[in-house]
Design a protein around this motif. Structure first.
Motif, mmCIF file in Angstrom:
data_model
loop_
_atom_site.group_PDB
_atom_site.id
_atom_site.type_symbol
_atom_site.label_atom_id
_atom_site.label_comp_id
_atom_site.label_asym_id
_atom_site.label_seq_id
_atom_site.Cartn_x
_atom_site.Cartn_y
_atom_site.Cartn_z
ATOM 1 N N ASP A 166 0.790 -1.135 0.075
ATOM 2 C CA ASP A 166 -0.010 -0.170 -0.077
ATOM 3 C C ASP A 166 0.849 1.455 0.003
ATOM 4 O O ASP A 166 0.472 2.242 -0.685
ATOM 5 C CB ASP A 166 -0.933 0.023 1.151
ATOM 6 C CG ASP A 166 -2.083 -0.910 1.176
ATOM 7 O OD1 ASP A 166 -2.472 -1.567 0.165
ATOM 8 O OD2 ASP A 166 -2.463 -1.286 2.355
ATOM 9 N N PHE A 167 1.938 1.231 0.754
ATOM 10 C CA PHE A 167 2.802 2.345 0.992
ATOM 11 C C PHE A 167 3.396 2.893 -0.613
ATOM 12 O O PHE A 167 3.424 3.809 -0.992
ATOM 13 C CB PHE A 167 4.069 2.309 1.975
ATOM 14 C CG PHE A 167 4.948 3.443 1.834
ATOM 15 C CD1 PHE A 167 4.573 4.600 2.348
ATOM 16 C CD2 PHE A 167 6.094 3.163 1.139
ATOM 17 C CE1 PHE A 167 5.827 5.672 2.462
ATOM 18 C CE2 PHE A 167 7.096 4.103 1.209
ATOM 19 C CZ PHE A 167 6.717 5.644 1.802
ATOM 20 N N GLU A 168 3.949 1.668 -1.236
ATOM 21 C CA GLU A 168 4.416 1.752 -2.509
ATOM 22 C C GLU A 168 3.464 2.319 -3.361
ATOM 23 O O GLU A 168 3.913 3.219 -4.359
ATOM 24 C CB GLU A 168 4.860 0.641 -2.900
ATOM 25 C CG GLU A 168 5.817 0.761 -4.335
ATOM 26 C CD GLU A 168 6.938 -0.630 -4.475
ATOM 27 O OE1 GLU A 168 7.787 -0.476 -4.691
ATOM 28 O OE2 GLU A 168 6.051 -1.725 -4.058
ATOM 29 N N LYS A 169 2.268 2.120 -3.329
ATOM 30 C CA LYS A 169 1.397 2.965 -4.143
ATOM 31 C C LYS A 169 0.870 4.129 -4.054
ATOM 32 O O LYS A 169 1.002 4.995 -4.915
ATOM 33 C CB LYS A 169 -0.023 2.089 -3.985
ATOM 34 C CG LYS A 169 0.229 0.560 -4.447
ATOM 35 C CD LYS A 169 -1.168 -0.048 -4.545
ATOM 36 C CE LYS A 169 -1.285 -1.430 -5.017
ATOM 37 N NZ LYS A 169 -2.384 -2.126 -4.690
ATOM 38 N N ILE A 170 0.954 4.641 -2.700
ATOM 39 C CA ILE A 170 0.654 6.018 -2.367
ATOM 40 C C ILE A 170 2.009 6.701 -2.188
ATOM 41 O O ILE A 170 1.838 8.039 -2.119
ATOM 42 C CB ILE A 170 -0.017 6.232 -1.173
ATOM 43 C CG1 ILE A 170 0.874 5.624 0.192
ATOM 44 C CG2 ILE A 170 -1.333 5.194 -1.079
ATOM 45 C CD1 ILE A 170 0.234 5.991 1.655
ATOM 46 N N ALA A 171 2.970 6.340 -2.284
ATOM 47 C CA ALA A 171 4.294 7.166 -2.030
ATOM 48 C C ALA A 171 4.722 8.140 -2.965
ATOM 49 O O ALA A 171 4.942 9.409 -2.739
ATOM 50 C CB ALA A 171 5.718 6.233 -2.068
ATOM 51 N N PRO A 172 4.187 7.759 -4.445
ATOM 52 C CA PRO A 172 4.368 9.053 -5.317
ATOM 53 C C PRO A 172 3.576 10.179 -5.108
ATOM 54 O O PRO A 172 3.679 11.241 -5.518
ATOM 55 C CB PRO A 172 4.020 8.054 -6.719
ATOM 56 C CG PRO A 172 4.454 6.660 -6.376
ATOM 57 C CD PRO A 172 3.960 6.532 -4.890
ATOM 58 N N LYS A 173 2.309 9.828 -4.829
ATOM 59 C CA LYS A 173 1.183 10.938 -4.653
ATOM 60 C C LYS A 173 1.663 11.803 -3.561
ATOM 61 O O LYS A 173 1.506 12.942 -3.432
ATOM 62 C CB LYS A 173 -0.096 10.194 -4.351
ATOM 63 C CG LYS A 173 -0.703 9.753 -5.375
ATOM 64 C CD LYS A 173 -1.825 9.162 -5.372
ATOM 65 C CE LYS A 173 -2.488 8.509 -6.537
ATOM 66 N NZ LYS A 173 -4.186 7.793 -6.253
ATOM 67 N N LEU A 174 2.317 11.213 -2.282
ATOM 68 C CA LEU A 174 3.042 12.130 -1.296
ATOM 69 C C LEU A 174 3.883 12.827 -1.645
ATOM 70 O O LEU A 174 4.070 14.015 -1.502
ATOM 71 C CB LEU A 174 3.291 10.893 -0.039
ATOM 72 C CG LEU A 174 2.019 10.196 0.705
ATOM 73 C CD1 LEU A 174 2.671 9.309 1.701
ATOM 74 C CD2 LEU A 174 1.322 11.180 1.384
ATOM 75 N N LYS A 175 4.850 12.283 -2.644
ATOM 76 C CA LYS A 175 6.054 13.099 -3.090
ATOM 77 C C LYS A 175 5.378 14.287 -3.964
ATOM 78 O O LYS A 175 5.956 15.370 -3.735
ATOM 79 C CB LYS A 175 6.801 12.276 -3.814
ATOM 80 C CG LYS A 175 8.095 12.950 -4.290
ATOM 81 C CD LYS A 175 9.255 12.080 -4.976
ATOM 82 C CE LYS A 175 10.307 13.021 -5.361
ATOM 83 N NZ LYS A 175 11.315 12.136 -6.125
ATOM 84 N N GLU A 176 4.352 13.906 -4.756
ATOM 85 C CA GLU A 176 3.764 15.129 -5.528
ATOM 86 C C GLU A 176 3.031 16.081 -4.600
ATOM 87 O O GLU A 176 3.138 17.246 -5.110
ATOM 88 C CB GLU A 176 2.835 14.513 -6.480
ATOM 89 C CG GLU A 176 3.320 13.859 -7.667
ATOM 90 C CD GLU A 176 2.328 13.045 -8.541
ATOM 91 O OE1 GLU A 176 1.205 13.161 -8.211
ATOM 92 O OE2 GLU A 176 2.638 11.882 -9.192
ATOM 93 N N ALA A 177 2.631 15.777 -3.684
ATOM 94 C CA ALA A 177 2.012 16.800 -2.861
ATOM 95 C C ALA A 177 2.999 17.415 -1.776
ATOM 96 O O ALA A 177 2.697 18.352 -0.972
ATOM 97 C CB ALA A 177 0.980 15.956 -1.549
ATOM 98 N N GLY A 178 4.352 17.330 -1.987
ATOM 99 C CA GLY A 178 5.335 18.014 -1.289
ATOM 100 C C GLY A 178 5.891 17.508 -0.055
ATOM 101 O O GLY A 178 6.733 18.145 0.747
ATOM 102 N N TYR A 179 5.728 16.006 0.034
ATOM 103 C CA TYR A 179 6.027 15.372 1.417
ATOM 104 C C TYR A 179 7.234 14.152 1.177
ATOM 105 O O TYR A 179 6.931 13.503 0.067
ATOM 106 C CB TYR A 179 4.850 14.652 2.186
ATOM 107 C CG TYR A 179 3.980 15.796 2.555
ATOM 108 C CD1 TYR A 179 4.208 16.368 3.923
ATOM 109 C CD2 TYR A 179 2.756 16.215 1.842
ATOM 110 C CE1 TYR A 179 3.241 17.395 4.136
ATOM 111 C CE2 TYR A 179 1.910 17.171 2.150
ATOM 112 C CZ TYR A 179 2.089 17.641 3.282
ATOM 113 O OH TYR A 179 1.388 18.564 3.904
ATOM 114 N N ILE A 180 7.921 13.929 2.084
ATOM 115 C CA ILE A 180 8.716 12.533 1.950
ATOM 116 C C ILE A 180 7.850 11.658 2.448
ATOM 117 O O ILE A 180 7.072 11.988 3.536
ATOM 118 C CB ILE A 180 9.923 12.790 3.049
ATOM 119 C CG1 ILE A 180 10.869 13.638 2.594
ATOM 120 C CG2 ILE A 180 10.497 11.358 3.234
ATOM 121 C CD1 ILE A 180 12.014 14.289 3.426
ATOM 122 N N GLY A 181 7.624 10.675 1.773
ATOM 123 C CA GLY A 181 6.627 9.561 2.309
ATOM 124 C C GLY A 181 6.855 8.981 3.826
ATOM 125 O O GLY A 181 5.639 9.258 4.379
#
Length: 432
Positions: A166-181
């Motif tokens: 699950d983390f691997e799926k959401i990590a790119p979106k968190l980075k796009e939002a400006g966060y380190i996952g």
């Protein structure tokens, strides 16, 4: 006149008995700051609850320093009555021949009955022997959990992960939002030991070391573990996972500052994090590997246990037993849990905190307990490995090399297994 003198004498003798000084016992521990103050309060509550015993807590610095001080004091016959020993040091103190009296024995010898089933699953076995007999008295226990930056989740439009997939799926979106996952503190506990526990994979031979120290070996090159750390390295290279070294606070601080979406920390950090976090946060279980055959089991506990040191008079041992019994009372367990963030180690204390609405006000404080109450697999009850603090040092060295690009994941875990097994073999020689 003679009768009057006899009565007066009786009153004098009675007064002497009533005013007899309490038996003094000492408690060495490795806590500082706010946690040390709570320990002092627990000791004061015990001293005020009765007049036969008086306990004096003494901080010896860190967990490692407290263990070293206790061993040195035992060798010079100046040991305290009670010594706090952290999870990784349990095998060291248990293997020190004649150094301790099993908690269950000292309690029964002094008229107290220990109910093993009163303790929550994740706590019940870690400081026990292979048959479940309590050697150490569980005290401050914690679980590795996932703290969640709620603003980051909302901004990225994602939900907290249940699994590493699950983390691997959401990590790119968190980075796009400006966060380190994600960041994590103490990878030895979070991602090494508890990868085995959460996914119910054997960590070491000889029943994770419980059956014997002789010939025990680490399972550090387990393919699932190596694959997970390869993922971590890939996530690090892509900016999804932040690694700031072995320092606990160095990995926690970016989360507190709102730069990181998820922090893998300790359930015992809740109280402090509530004061330092700059954004609203929640908490959830430590993720598990969805590809593991028997995953989503209870985690190994962190924290420490109390050991009754041998070599003291019977009246002091009785006070130690009385104090251990006092610690397991529902009121004291609930007090310690609510004041520190460490989990309530008994079901009764957990239920009492729930009944008063503690978790409605502080839902994050319940996560660690719930995680430790998950079903236990064959390999999620604990480990008993000699020289394990030294093995953790090897792990930390290799983890630093992985994320700095100095070594490959495979070579790092080969080194951990080779050097870890050498340390285990050295320890086995000391156990006869």
């Amino acid at each position: 006149m003679r009768n009057i003198l006899l009565v007066a004498g009786a009153l004098t003798l009675g007064g002497t008995a009533l005013n007899a000084a309490p038996t003094q016992i000492t408690w060495w521990h490795g806590m500082g700051g706010a946690n040390e103050q709570v320990i002092n309060q627990v000791a004061q509550k015990f001293n005020e609850s009765q007049s036969a015993c008086a306990i004096t807590p003494v901080s010896k610095g860190t967990y490692e320093e407290a263990l070293a001080s206790g061993i040195a004091a035992f060798r010079s016959k100046e040991q305290p009555n009670i010594l706090q020993v952290f999870d990784a040091g349990a095998a060291t103190i248990i293997n020190a021949k004649g150094a301790t009296i099993p908690a269950e024995d000292i309690l029964s010898q002094n008229g107290h009955k220990l109910d093993r089933d009163a303790f929550i699953n994740g706590v019940r076995y870690f400081y026990a022997d292979a048959d479940g007999k309590f050697i150490g008295m569980p005290f401050n226990s914690s679980a590795p959990i996932m703290y969640v930056n709620d603003e980051a989740m909302q901004k990225a439009g994602v939900e907290p992960p249940k699994t590493w997939q699950d983390f691997e799926k959401i990590a790119p979106k968190l980075k796009e939002a400006g966060y380190i996952g994600m960041t994590a503190s103490q990878l030895t506990w979070m991602f090494f030991e508890n990868f085995f526990s959460r996914n119910n994979i054997q960590m070491a031979s000889n029943n994770n070391g419980y059956d014997s120290f002789q010939g025990t070996t680490l399972n550090a090159t387990n393919p699932e573990l190596v694959a997970f750390f390869q993922k971590l390295k890939d996530w690090h290279d892509k900016g999804y996972f932040g690694y700031y070294g072995a320092g606990w606070n160095d990995n926690q601080k970016p989360f507190e500052e709102g730069k990181v979406a998820l922090w893998i920390g300790s359930s015992g950090s809740f109280g402090g994090l509530s004061q330092t976090a700059t954004m609203p946060f929640s908490a959830d279980f430590l993720p598990y590997d969805a590809d593991a055959k028997d995953a989503n089991k209870s985690s190994f506990i962190g924290g420490a246990s109390l050991f009754a040191m041998s070599g003291h008079p019977a009246e002091q041992n009785k006070c130690t037993a009385d104090f251990f019994n006092f610690l397991t009372s529902t009121d004291i367990q609930k007090f310690y849990h609510e004041q520190t963030g460490y989990v309530a180690i008994t079901t009764a204390a957990y239920e009492a905190a729930k009944a008063e609405g503690w978790y409605e006000k502080h839902p994050q404080a319940e996560v660690g307990i719930k995680q430790l109450m998950l079903p236990q697999g064959e390999w999620s009850k604990g480990y008993r490995l000699g020289f394990y603090p030294q093995i953790r040092v090897v792990e930390e060295r290799e983890f630093n090399k992985i994320f700095s690009g100095e070594t490959t994941v495979e070579d790092a875990f080969k080194a951990i297994e080779t050097e870890g097994n050498d340390l285990l073999a050295r320890f086995a020689k000391t156990s006869g």
